[in-house]
Design an enzyme around this catalytic site. Structure first.
Site, mmCIF file in Angstrom:
data_model
loop_
_atom_site.group_PDB
_atom_site.id
_atom_site.type_symbol
_atom_site.label_atom_id
_atom_site.label_comp_id
_atom_site.label_asym_id
_atom_site.label_seq_id
_atom_site.Cartn_x
_atom_site.Cartn_y
_atom_site.Cartn_z
ATOM 1 N N ASP A 188 -59.390 57.361 -71.582
ATOM 2 C CA ASP A 188 -58.550 58.439 -71.040
ATOM 3 C C ASP A 188 -58.315 59.528 -72.079
ATOM 4 O O ASP A 188 -58.344 60.719 -71.761
ATOM 5 C CB ASP A 188 -57.213 57.875 -70.554
ATOM 6 N N ASP B 163 -49.803 70.705 -83.708
ATOM 7 C CA ASP B 163 -50.255 69.870 -82.603
ATOM 8 C C ASP B 163 -51.186 68.796 -83.153
ATOM 9 O O ASP B 163 -51.838 68.995 -84.184
ATOM 10 C CB ASP B 163 -50.981 70.708 -81.548
ATOM 11 N N HIS C 99 -58.529 69.663 -74.699
ATOM 12 C CA HIS C 99 -57.449 69.818 -75.670
ATOM 13 C C HIS C 99 -58.035 69.844 -77.078
ATOM 14 O O HIS C 99 -58.958 69.096 -77.398
ATOM 15 C CB HIS C 99 -56.462 68.648 -75.562
ATOM 16 N N HIS D 241 -59.612 65.059 -75.017
ATOM 17 C CA HIS D 241 -59.973 65.863 -76.188
ATOM 18 C C HIS D 241 -61.470 65.920 -76.477
ATOM 19 O O HIS D 241 -61.941 66.827 -77.170
ATOM 20 C CB HIS D 241 -59.225 65.380 -77.440
ATOM 21 N N ASP E 209 -54.538 74.455 -79.392
ATOM 22 C CA ASP E 209 -53.243 74.260 -78.739
ATOM 23 C C ASP E 209 -52.101 74.801 -79.586
ATOM 24 O O ASP E 209 -51.115 75.328 -79.050
ATOM 25 C CB ASP E 209 -53.021 72.780 -78.432
ATOM 26 N N GLU F 44 -54.101 65.546 -81.952
ATOM 27 C CA GLU F 44 -54.849 64.783 -80.957
ATOM 28 C C GLU F 44 -54.930 63.358 -81.482
ATOM 29 O O GLU F 44 -54.994 63.140 -82.704
ATOM 30 C CB GLU F 44 -56.248 65.362 -80.730
#
Length: 233
Positions: A52, A7, A152, A57, A157, A9
């Site tokens: 956003d 995963d 997140h 995160h 994740d 970010e």
């Protein structure tokens, strides 16, 4: 084959317009067992995160200021994922960013380094058509504890995705023969005469028929009105 749940970010949603990776989390599974051989990087993207994205995160530019750039960890990451099956939720998003980072270094696309890529979002949509299939939704549906996911995080994740995948594919275990057993030993055929069995026919009541129609309408809506029964009609 080693399976690695990956995963990322990022600073935003578009690698093509300059957004960059700020975190990579990888969790290794071998023979359906977590090995603990994981990888985790925070990266300095050289730019600010969109508001956003920051709300998602919570990783600030101040925190990332002294972290390495992608080029400093690229070889370590590629050596770690080499020839493995990479499992990602919504793979096109993460692959798009990884490919952009590699392209900036003059390196081949990410898939050139790994054995294969599996997208659990595609798997979930096939198993649960018409349902929400975000990582949080799958955790709730499959009984995976995600109570620690206030924000997140790539490693968290990836760990949750490993649990989700094990639950999504749990039925496959029943298809595997016991180790060392031959096909004839593991497969027993029992003949049953079904000719004398009379099965009752139970008609759906109005409430059940309405619920069935509602499910069909939801599936049709999720597929963009491309379901077989609509075409046949």
């Amino acid at each position: 084959m080693r399976q690695i749940f990956l995963d990322t970010e990022t600073t935003g949603l578009s690698a093509d317009t300059g957004d960059r990776i700020i975190e990579i989390g990888c969790v290794e599974l071998f023979k359906r067992k977590l090995t603990g051989n994981n990888k985790h990087f925070y990266l300095n993207p050289g730019r600010e995160s969109h508001e956003d994205a920051l709300r998602v995160h919570g990783i600030t530019s101040a925190f990332l200021k002294d972290k390495p750039k992608f080029e400093a960890v690229a070889d370590e990451l590629l050596a770690y994922v080499k020839d493995a099956e990479i499992i990602i939720h919504n793979a096109p998003f993460d692959l798009g960013f990884l490919n952009k980072e590699l392209a900036l270094l003059g390196r081949p696309r990410f898939k050139e380094f790994v054995g294969s890529v599996t997208d659990t979002l595609v798997m979930a949509k096939e198993m649960f058509p018409g349902k929400r299939n975000s990582l949080n939704a799958l955790c709730d549906r499959l009984g995976v504890d995600n109570s620690g996911r206030a924000l997140h995080g790539a490693l968290l994740d990836a760990e949750l995705l490993a649990d989700v995948y094990i639950n999504l594919t749990r039925g496959q275990d029943a298809l595997l023969m016991e180790a060392g057993a031959t096909e004839s030993e593991s497969l027993q055929v029992v003949q049953i005469d079904l000719g004398s069995i009379v099965l009752p026919v139970l008609a759906a009541n109005d409430q059940e028929s309405a619920a069935h129609d509602d499910v069909l309408n939801q599936i049709d809506k999720a597929s963009g009105n491309k379901t077989v029964w609509r075409k046949s009609a």
